[in-house]
Structure formats: C-alpha cells, structure tokens
Design a protein around this motif. Structure first.
Motif, PDB file in Angstrom:
ATOM      1  N   GLY A  58     -23.267 -25.781 -45.413  1.00  0.00           N
ATOM      2  CA  GLY A  58     -24.454 -24.774 -45.029  1.00  0.00           C
ATOM      3  C   GLY A  58     -24.110 -24.356 -43.556  1.00  0.00           C
ATOM      4  O   GLY A  58     -23.293 -22.874 -43.533  1.00  0.00           O
ATOM      5  N   GLU A  59     -22.463 -24.930 -43.877  1.00  0.00           N
ATOM      6  CA  GLU A  59     -21.800 -24.069 -42.324  1.00  0.00           C
ATOM      7  C   GLU A  59     -20.934 -23.108 -43.770  1.00  0.00           C
ATOM      8  O   GLU A  59     -20.627 -22.574 -42.736  1.00  0.00           O
ATOM      9  N   VAL A  60     -20.542 -22.724 -44.623  1.00  0.00           N
ATOM     10  CA  VAL A  60     -19.631 -22.665 -45.843  1.00  0.00           C
ATOM     11  C   VAL A  60     -21.032 -21.236 -45.240  1.00  0.00           C
ATOM     12  O   VAL A  60     -20.565 -20.302 -45.562  1.00  0.00           O
ATOM     13  N   ASN A  61     -21.756 -21.491 -45.813  1.00  0.00           N
ATOM     14  CA  ASN A  61     -22.926 -20.480 -45.736  1.00  0.00           C
ATOM     15  C   ASN A  61     -23.307 -19.410 -44.688  1.00  0.00           C
ATOM     16  O   ASN A  61     -23.280 -18.463 -44.876  1.00  0.00           O
ATOM     17  N   ALA A  62     -23.285 -20.263 -43.581  1.00  0.00           N
ATOM     18  CA  ALA A  62     -22.509 -19.606 -42.199  1.00  0.00           C
ATOM     19  C   ALA A  62     -21.985 -18.479 -42.414  1.00  0.00           C
ATOM     20  O   ALA A  62     -21.968 -17.588 -40.914  1.00  0.00           O
ATOM     21  N   GLU A  64     -19.930 -17.132 -44.573  1.00  0.00           N
ATOM     22  CA  GLU A  64     -19.395 -16.003 -45.386  1.00  0.00           C
ATOM     23  C   GLU A  64     -19.546 -15.044 -44.923  1.00  0.00           C
ATOM     24  O   GLU A  64     -18.348 -14.075 -44.813  1.00  0.00           O
ATOM     25  N   PRO A  65     -20.790 -14.152 -44.317  1.00  0.00           N
ATOM     26  CA  PRO A  65     -20.061 -13.169 -43.539  1.00  0.00           C
ATOM     27  C   PRO A  65     -19.249 -12.616 -42.090  1.00  0.00           C
ATOM     28  O   PRO A  65     -18.346 -11.904 -42.693  1.00  0.00           O
ATOM     29  N   LEU A  66     -18.881 -13.889 -41.939  1.00  0.00           N
ATOM     30  CA  LEU A  66     -17.787 -13.487 -41.344  1.00  0.00           C
ATOM     31  C   LEU A  66     -15.695 -13.523 -41.765  1.00  0.00           C
ATOM     32  O   LEU A  66     -15.396 -13.325 -41.581  1.00  0.00           O
ATOM     33  N   ILE A  67     -16.068 -14.540 -42.879  1.00  0.00           N
ATOM     34  CA  ILE A  67     -14.798 -15.032 -43.770  1.00  0.00           C
ATOM     35  C   ILE A  67     -14.983 -13.090 -44.299  1.00  0.00           C
ATOM     36  O   ILE A  67     -13.561 -12.573 -44.119  1.00  0.00           O
ATOM     37  N   LYS A  68     -15.949 -12.832 -44.840  1.00  0.00           N
ATOM     38  CA  LYS A  68     -15.768 -11.459 -45.375  1.00  0.00           C
ATOM     39  C   LYS A  68     -14.987 -10.415 -44.240  1.00  0.00           C
ATOM     40  O   LYS A  68     -14.334  -9.672 -44.674  1.00  0.00           O
ATOM     41  N   ALA A  69     -15.750 -10.642 -43.174  1.00  0.00           N
ATOM     42  CA  ALA A  69     -15.489  -9.825 -41.816  1.00  0.00           C
ATOM     43  C   ALA A  69     -13.814  -9.837 -41.502  1.00  0.00           C
ATOM     44  O   ALA A  69     -12.946  -8.347 -41.343  1.00  0.00           O
ATOM     45  N   LEU A  70     -13.483 -11.233 -41.743  1.00  0.00           N
ATOM     46  CA  LEU A  70     -11.972 -11.312 -41.417  1.00  0.00           C
ATOM     47  C   LEU A  70     -10.690 -10.648 -42.419  1.00  0.00           C
ATOM     48  O   LEU A  70     -10.033 -10.152 -42.183  1.00  0.00           O
ATOM     49  N   ARG A  71     -11.591 -11.246 -43.986  1.00  0.00           N
ATOM     50  CA  ARG A  71     -10.151 -10.002 -45.049  1.00  0.00           C
ATOM     51  C   ARG A  71     -10.843  -8.626 -44.921  1.00  0.00           C
ATOM     52  O   ARG A  71      -9.614  -8.418 -45.240  1.00  0.00           O
ATOM     53  N   ASN A  72     -11.957  -8.490 -44.274  1.00  0.00           N
ATOM     54  CA  ASN A  72     -11.394  -6.632 -44.034  1.00  0.00           C
ATOM     55  C   ASN A  72     -10.958  -6.021 -43.135  1.00  0.00           C
ATOM     56  O   ASN A  72     -10.359  -5.233 -43.313  1.00  0.00           O
ATOM     57  N   ASP A  73     -11.058  -7.298 -42.414  1.00  0.00           N
ATOM     58  CA  ASP A  73     -10.142  -6.135 -40.867  1.00  0.00           C
ATOM     59  C   ASP A  73      -8.965  -7.091 -41.090  1.00  0.00           C
ATOM     60  O   ASP A  73      -7.970  -6.424 -40.408  1.00  0.00           O
ATOM     61  N   LYS A 207     -26.178 -16.974 -39.727  1.00  0.00           N
ATOM     62  CA  LYS A 207     -26.496 -16.607 -40.701  1.00  0.00           C
ATOM     63  C   LYS A 207     -27.222 -15.278 -40.830  1.00  0.00           C
ATOM     64  O   LYS A 207     -28.178 -15.366 -41.643  1.00  0.00           O
ATOM     65  N   PHE A 208     -28.084 -14.959 -39.375  1.00  0.00           N
ATOM     66  CA  PHE A 208     -28.755 -13.816 -39.831  1.00  0.00           C
ATOM     67  C   PHE A 208     -28.240 -13.019 -40.429  1.00  0.00           C
ATOM     68  O   PHE A 208     -28.122 -12.350 -40.865  1.00  0.00           O
ATOM     69  N   ASP A 209     -27.186 -13.146 -40.075  1.00  0.00           N
ATOM     70  CA  ASP A 209     -25.994 -11.626 -40.261  1.00  0.00           C
ATOM     71  C   ASP A 209     -25.555 -12.093 -42.047  1.00  0.00           C
ATOM     72  O   ASP A 209     -24.426 -11.192 -42.584  1.00  0.00           O
ATOM     73  N   MET A 210     -25.917 -13.433 -42.428  1.00  0.00           N
ATOM     74  CA  MET A 210     -25.968 -13.376 -43.942  1.00  0.00           C
ATOM     75  C   MET A 210     -26.403 -12.642 -45.088  1.00  0.00           C
ATOM     76  O   MET A 210     -27.066 -11.565 -44.675  1.00  0.00           O
ATOM     77  N   VAL A 335     -33.477 -21.987 -42.509  1.00  0.00           N
ATOM     78  CA  VAL A 335     -35.084 -20.671 -42.967  1.00  0.00           C
ATOM     79  C   VAL A 335     -34.612 -19.926 -43.143  1.00  0.00           C
ATOM     80  O   VAL A 335     -35.590 -19.283 -43.586  1.00  0.00           O
ATOM     81  N   LEU A 336     -33.282 -19.663 -42.709  1.00  0.00           N
ATOM     82  CA  LEU A 336     -33.407 -17.545 -42.603  1.00  0.00           C
ATOM     83  C   LEU A 336     -33.046 -17.197 -44.332  1.00  0.00           C
ATOM     84  O   LEU A 336     -33.834 -16.171 -44.238  1.00  0.00           O
ATOM     85  N   GLU A 337     -32.649 -18.332 -45.046  1.00  0.00           N
ATOM     86  CA  GLU A 337     -32.974 -17.844 -46.724  1.00  0.00           C
ATOM     87  C   GLU A 337     -34.455 -17.640 -46.839  1.00  0.00           C
ATOM     88  O   GLU A 337     -34.402 -15.572 -47.572  1.00  0.00           O
ATOM     89  N   PRO A 338     -35.299 -18.553 -46.711  1.00  0.00           N
ATOM     90  CA  PRO A 338     -36.847 -17.511 -47.116  1.00  0.00           C
ATOM     91  C   PRO A 338     -36.987 -16.317 -47.303  1.00  0.00           C
ATOM     92  O   PRO A 338     -37.585 -15.732 -47.073  1.00  0.00           O
TER      93      PRO A 338
END
Length: 421
Positions: A58-62, A64-73, A207-210, A335-338
């Motif tokens: 769950g935490e890894v999924n949460a 994910e968008p932050l890690i991708k942003a770090l990788r990009n920036d 998680k809203f930014d996933m 609950v955000l995935e569905p």
C-alpha cells in the motif's frame, strides 16, 4: 528512555529472528535476504542518494507518483527504496525494476542502522505514511540528513499505541524536518504526539496522484468480453482472513438471484491465495485462478486473482468493488483504485486507515458502508439490481478522485526547499 527502548529492541531480536523463520515456512521470501534486516548487504557504491521508505504494498503504491517525480526532477541522484515486507519488495521491482536500489529497512538497532547509513549514504530521507523508529531518526539527525514524513497519517489506534513512549516519540519527531500530513485530522494527531506545529503542513493524499494505468479500462473491457458482458460481476479486493468467508457467503446470496454471476476475489497476502481457492472449492463453487486460467471463463463462479499488482483492470471490469481490510479491524485499504476507474465502492465498518477519503466518498455518494459481514450480500444484491445508481456512484467516485489531486506537486516543493537548504 532511548537506552531502555534500545535494550528492549536487543532483547526481542531473537524473537524477531524466530518469527522470520516461522513466516519463511509459509512464504519463502522471508528466508531470503534476511541479512539485509541487520544492515548486511553489498554497498551500491554511490553517495548523495534520495531514500524513500515504504513499508509494504500500500505504501509503495502511494509513493509511486512521488518516486517518479523524484526520478524526473533529480535524474542524477541515486534513488533508494526500502520496504519491510517481501510483497512490498516485489511491488518495488514491478514498478521500478533496476531504476532504483531496493533493500529491506534494517531493524531499529544502532549497529544495523549505522551499517545501513554507511552503505546507502542518503542526502535526504523520506518516510511514507507512519513509521517512527527512534534510533533511525536520531541517526539521520546526527548525520545532518534532512528527514521528512510524507503522506503522513496517524489513526486514533496508532496514536494510542505511541502514547506510552510519549517523550521518546516526541524527541524522535524533533529530528524530522517536515511532516506532510494527509489531512487536518492527521496533522492534529501529530501535534498531540509532540511534533513541532511549524513543521507540519497539510498537503493531501499522494494516492490521489497515483497514475491510473492508461490501458486499465481497455484491459477491463477485454476481460469483460472474455467472461460475458451481460454477466453480473463484482470484486472483493485486498481481502484478509475473516473476510473471505463472508465474501463467499455473500456470493452464494447473489447466485440465488443471478446464477451466472461472477465473483473476483484478490487476497491481500500471497500466502492466502491457495487457502482462499480451497475455501471456495469446499463451498461448491466452480473456481478459476489467474495463475492457472489467466481469465475467468463462462463456467467460473469464483475467480481468485492470485497475482500481485493486477487489480486495476479487474476493478475496471467489475460492476462494483468491495475493498477489503474493512470487515475486520485492519483499517481498510485503498478505496481510490476503484474510484479512479468509476467503479462503485463498498466498505465495511473499519476504515480508519483511510478515514477522511472514505468518509468523503460516502458523503458524496461514491461509496456505501456495510455495517457488518452479514449485510454484505444484501448490499451487493441491491447495487447489482440498480444500474442507474451504480452509474451515479461510479461518476461521483471519479469526480472525488480527480478533485483531490495535487499532493505530489506540494510535497515536491517541500523537498526542493529542503535540498536547496
């Protein structure tokens, strides 16, 4: 307090090792790489890494968008991701492959923490959600490493759990540079725990930014075509012990009204895959599995999704979704995935892990709460009968999901300022 805490950690270490061995009987990955939990692993040979810790799936999924942003920036900064569970480790591998360095978080023992720090040499530490380990936090402070807690949440139960170590926890939180809280309620609980109010900012839920997989709806449509577009189909995602049997019993109720109905069930932990499959067979269901059959056939009444990281297309393909961990006092799952896929949501009474998100979805009409396991079948039947209501709930769920996005941008602003300082 720190001395007593550390002494207690050393005393329980043999028990921890025995637990690792015991869990390894059922799940072999617990036997692999156990040395990492004491800081023994080959140094990756870099310095100035950005380190993100996410406990489990769950935490890894949460994150994910932050890690991708770090990788990009920060494309030139090595990225380290730590987890605690093998399922979290597997999810890191699925999402990021070799683009990040993954290792298990060491136990909160001074020698293990020191060894870990010397090998990954972080320039910034980011803890996702709630993990307060005093020796780890003090090690960051002593080395001048800025420490952040992001997507910070603190349930009432967790708050009570930390209270007996109040002064030590408050001192540990004094090592934190910034706390990016999910909600005002979480921020207030961190203040009550002793965090500096000036260091707490409410940024919303990561998680809203996933990222919603671009092909999730397409794959969902293909799945629906495979098992029959007119068949009623519902999913129980991330279920735990104590929930699978009520879910299967609810499906027995559904089958009395729709004999061709399909239940998709995805246990939260891999060690439960076979148990759930056997339970379904023992109740007389015709059962298929993701590993053996790939997709449900017309004859399957229950389909066990015995794979990790594959929920989204199945959520997209379902008429409604029950999100597990909520019929039993686990606290509920995401609950955000569905919601992101416009799928109506059902939850049980225990949703303290996602308190405000779940309440918002319920209040706006995108989700419904089931007060007990015995009521689950009736709620599923009601929704399967009422297509217009399902459509309304799905539309509202997606609107709520879209309206809350933006936490990653706010957290990245905080990270940029810390790194510049």
């Amino acid at each position: 307090m720190l001395y007593l805490y550390t002494l207690a950690m050393y005393l329980v270490t043999p028990i921890i090792v025995l637990r690792l061995l015991a869990r390894g009987v059922r799940y072999r990955d617990y036997h692999k790489r156990w040395r990492e939990r004491f800081g023994f692993f080959e140094a990756p040979g870099f310095a100035g890494s950005l380190w993100v810790h996410a406990v489990s799936v769950g935490e890894v999924n949460a994150a994910e968008p932050l890690i991708k942003a770090l990788r990009n920036d920060y494309p030139n900064a090595p990225l380290v991701v730590t987890t605690v569970t093998p399922t979290g480790s597997e999810r890191v591998r699925q999402l990021f492959g070799d683009s990040v360095f993954h290792v298990y978080l060491p136990y909160d023992l001074p020698f293990a923490v020191t060894r870990f720090m010397r090998r990954v040499r972080p320039r910034l530490a980011i803890i996702v959600e709630t993990e307060i380990w005093p020796n780890l936090y003090f090690a960051c402070r002593n080395r001048g490493i800025p420490l952040m807690i992001v997507n910070a949440r603190l349930s009432e139960r967790s708050l009570r759990g930390y209270k007996p170590m109040g002064s030590l926890v408050a001192r540990a939180l004094g090592c934190v540079s910034q706390i990016a809280a999910q909600s005002r309620t979480d921020a207030a609980r961190y203040r009550e725990l002793g965090a500096d109010p000036e260091k707490i900012v409410v940024t919303g839920n990561l998680k809203f930014d996933m990222p919603v997989p671009y092909d999730a709806e397409l794959k969902g449509d293909e799945l629906r075509h495979q098992w029959g577009r007119l068949r009623p189909a519902w999913i129980a995602g991330s279920t735990h012990e104590g929930e699978e049997l009520p879910v299967l019993e609810a499906h027995l109720e559904v089958l009395t009204r729709w004999p061709d109905a399909l239940l998709l069930i995805a246990p939260r932990h891999p060690e439960r895959f076979k148990l759930v499959e056997n339970s379904a067979r023992s109740l007389g269901f015709t059962v298929g599995t993701r590993s053996a059959d790939r997709v449900p056939s017309a004859s399957h009444q229950v389909f066990v999704i015995d794979a990790m990281g594959e929920l989204m297309p199945f959520y997209a393909a379902s008429d409604l979704a029950f999100v597990g961990g909520s019929l039993v006092p686990i606290g509920g799952h995401n609950v955000l995935e569905p919601a992101a896929l416009s799928t109506p949501v059902l939850v049980g009474p225990h949703t303290f892990n996602f308190e405000e998100i779940t309440l918002t979805l319920i209040q706006e009409g995108g989700a419904t709460r089931v007060s007990s396991a015995e009521e689950l079948g009736a709620h599923v039947l009601q929704l399967l009968r009422d297509e217009p209501r399902r459509d309304r709930m799905g539309m509202v769920a997606r609107i709520v999901f879209d309206s809350e996005r933006g936490a990653v941008k706010r957290v990245m602003g905080m990270i940029d300022r810390l790194l510049q300082e």
